[in-house]
Write an enzyme that holds these catalytic residues in place. Structure first.
Site, PDB file in Angstrom:
ATOM      1  N   CYS A  84      -1.899 -11.970 -20.676  1.00  0.00           N
ATOM      2  CA  CYS A  84      -0.775 -11.256 -21.353  1.00  0.00           C
ATOM      3  C   CYS A  84       0.102 -11.573 -21.797  1.00  0.00           C
ATOM      4  CB  CYS A  84      -0.143 -11.388 -19.918  1.00  0.00           C
ATOM      5  SG  CYS A  84       0.999 -10.389 -19.969  1.00  0.00           S
ATOM      6  N   GLN A 131      -1.343 -12.014 -26.053  1.00  0.00           N
ATOM      7  CA  GLN A 131      -0.872 -11.833 -27.253  1.00  0.00           C
ATOM      8  C   GLN A 131       0.065 -12.792 -28.490  1.00  0.00           C
ATOM      9  OE1 GLN A 131       2.712  -9.180 -25.201  1.00  0.00           O
ATOM     10  NE2 GLN A 131       1.173  -7.540 -24.710  1.00  0.00           N
ATOM     11  N   HIS A 177      -4.489  -8.989 -16.120  1.00  0.00           N
ATOM     12  CA  HIS A 177      -3.991 -10.201 -15.193  1.00  0.00           C
ATOM     13  C   HIS A 177      -5.014 -10.629 -13.735  1.00  0.00           C
ATOM     14  CE1 HIS A 177       0.194 -10.891 -15.924  1.00  0.00           C
ATOM     15  NE2 HIS A 177       0.016  -9.895 -15.740  1.00  0.00           N
ATOM     16  N   GLY A 202       4.241 -13.269 -19.843  1.00  0.00           N
ATOM     17  CA  GLY A 202       5.645 -12.851 -19.588  1.00  0.00           C
ATOM     18  C   GLY A 202       5.901 -12.089 -20.084  1.00  0.00           C
ATOM     19  N   ASN A 212      -0.181  -5.329 -16.253  1.00  0.00           N
ATOM     20  CA  ASN A 212       1.593  -5.197 -16.578  1.00  0.00           C
ATOM     21  C   ASN A 212       2.516  -5.361 -18.124  1.00  0.00           C
ATOM     22  OD1 ASN A 212       4.140  -5.122 -16.269  1.00  0.00           O
ATOM     23  ND2 ASN A 212       4.555  -7.407 -15.801  1.00  0.00           N
ATOM     24  N   GLY A 256       9.296  -9.529 -22.909  1.00  0.00           N
ATOM     25  CA  GLY A 256       9.554  -8.578 -24.140  1.00  0.00           C
ATOM     26  C   GLY A 256       8.390  -8.878 -25.026  1.00  0.00           C
ATOM     27  N   GLY A 279       3.582  -3.595 -22.057  1.00  0.00           N
ATOM     28  CA  GLY A 279       3.730  -2.774 -22.899  1.00  0.00           C
ATOM     29  C   GLY A 279       4.003  -2.678 -23.673  1.00  0.00           C
ATOM     30  N   PHE A 280       3.261  -4.073 -24.446  1.00  0.00           N
ATOM     31  CA  PHE A 280       2.446  -4.352 -26.214  1.00  0.00           C
ATOM     32  C   PHE A 280       1.580  -3.898 -25.997  1.00  0.00           C
ATOM     33  CE2 PHE A 280       7.702  -5.052 -26.303  1.00  0.00           C
ATOM     34  CZ  PHE A 280       7.774  -4.975 -27.552  1.00  0.00           C
ATOM     35  N   GLU A 331      -5.865 -12.983 -11.843  1.00  0.00           N
ATOM     36  CA  GLU A 331      -4.656 -13.527 -10.741  1.00  0.00           C
ATOM     37  C   GLU A 331      -4.485 -12.936  -9.606  1.00  0.00           C
ATOM     38  OE1 GLU A 331      -2.023 -12.503 -12.769  1.00  0.00           O
ATOM     39  OE2 GLU A 331      -3.113 -13.299 -13.542  1.00  0.00           O
ATOM     40  N   SER A 387       7.052 -11.547 -15.852  1.00  0.00           N
ATOM     41  CA  SER A 387       6.732 -10.045 -16.936  1.00  0.00           C
ATOM     42  C   SER A 387       7.612  -8.691 -17.241  1.00  0.00           C
ATOM     43  CB  SER A 387       4.840  -9.842 -16.806  1.00  0.00           C
ATOM     44  OG  SER A 387       5.207 -10.612 -16.919  1.00  0.00           O
TER      45      SER A 387
END
Length: 381
Positions: free
Chosen positions: A271, A275, A355, A242, A313, A244, A315-316, A357, A49
């Site tokens: 994550c 989205q 997350h 992931g 973690n 981007g 950013g979107f 996990e 990520s």
């Protein structure tokens, strides 16, 4: 600080931070974020990520536990570099097999120490995640104008599909369970469910948690179609984390998810997978100012009132104002109220932004894997 610094961090606004270089020499450009975790620097550096990002660690003791192959979240480091307050110390841990500096050098990743990370973190919080160029030259020779120009030339993460860069090249089977003393990683020998996991940049410990929850896991590349998924006749489908821009990855992932949703299969996302599910259900995503990166993020379960301490973690984020009817906001961040989870009303389809996990100490969120397994049990009954 020596008379001649051996590393340099140049921000797109022209700000320069000097320090001591470690790891591999060279130059890299990326988006700069900060992570507040007190543990797990190796897991962070190998988390897919973080593709396209350099990580500033707010915790100063980086390197003191060394590295071990057991803690890699993927085969190679993915984060482009690291920024730390103090130079990495010698490893002092019985599990360590290598020093962090040697590991970074061998893996081609750049580090800079001796930086005022508090000042840098404040700048990121106030101005947003900047584009930067990080350079390490043992001779201390830097072309500052060229570095600032390189930072300004970085395209940024918006509109960027990075899942294709970090996903697996072909499908594979996974049966390794979570680490447990004293045996380490044991195989799952009596799985109850067949799960297809879509790899948008999957962390290994997510797959281990699925196996520990009784799943026989087949991992498919990010570009897999609904036909590819359903041909394996799974009991459930998992959507991984992931990097981007989710809207960019969604051009091919959303049609696949919509095809899966036409069935009654349980679906669980984490994550970027969260989205992707939101986009497939009709919601939208937006870029955050500086994102959430850390192991101490409080998240409230809207339906139970329980507060979980989570690892994050991203950013979107999913824009909760765009969630359609029939999609319930299940979790929210207690830092800023942003969306942290959704579920479909009346169907075993759910996802979270954080997350579960990662288990940064607390294991508050592991129940989500058990919820996924329970949904598959109910469907089979």
């Amino acid at each position: 600080m020596p008379a001649k610094p051996t590393a340099c961090l140049a921000l797109a606004d022209g700000t320069i931070f000097y320090g001591r270089g470690f790891g591999a020499p060279g130059i890299t450009t990326a988006e700069l974020c900060f992570n507040t975790a007190m543990t797990g620097y190796q897991e962070i550096m190998t988390d897919p990520s973080y593709a396209g990002q350099i990580v500033t660690f707010t915790f100063p003791h980086i390197g003191n536990t060394g590295v071990t192959p057991e803690d890699d979240e993927t085969a190679e480091p993915v984060a482009d570099g690291m920024v730390v307050k103090w130079d990495p110390t010698d490893a002092s841990n019985w599990r360590a097999t290598e020093e962090l500096t040697a590991w970074l050098s061998r893996r081609g990743r750049i580090g800079i120490g001796g930086v005022d990370t508090r000042r840098l973190t404040r700048a990121i919080r106030q101005q947003g995640a900047p584009h930067v160029a990080l350079a390490h030259d043992p001779e201390g020779n830097f072309d500052l104008d060229a570095l600032v120009a390189a930072a300004r030339g970085f395209s940024g993460l918006e509109g960027l599909d990075l899942a294709k860069d970090v996903t697996c090249a072909q499908s594979y089977h996974w049966n390794e369970m979570r680490w447990a003393w004293p045996d380490g990683y044991a195989p799952q020998t009596a799985p109850r469910h067949k799960v297809v996991a879509i790899d948008f940049g999957a962390k290994r410990n997510i797959l281990r948690c699925l196996a520990s929850a009784g799943c026989d896991v087949t991992v498919l590349p990010a570009t897999a179609t609904a036909e590819d998924v359903l041909a394996l006749q799974p009991d459930g489908v998992f959507l991984s984390n992931g990097p981007g821009d989710p809207a960019a990855t969604g051009t091919y992932a959303v049609p696949m998810i919509k095809g899966v949703l036409e069935t009654d299969l349980p679906v669980f996302g984490i994550c970027l997978g969260h989205q992707m599910l939101a986009l497939a259900l009709g919601a939208q995503t937006i870029k955050m100012n500086h994102g959430h990166h850390g192991a101490n993020h409080p998240v409230k379960d809207n339906e139970t009132g329980k507060v979980e301490i989570t690892s994050m973690n991203h950013g979107f984020t999913v824009d909760s104002q765009t969630l359609p009817d029939g999609v319930i906001e299940s979790h929210v961040s207690l830092f800023d109220g942003s969306n942290c989870g959704i579920r479909m009303d009346g169907r075993p389809v759910f996802s979270v932004q954080y997350h579960p996990e990662a288990s940064p100490g607390p294991q508050d969120s592991y129940y989500l894997f058990e919820r996924f397994a329970a949904a598959m049990d109910a469907r089979a009954a």
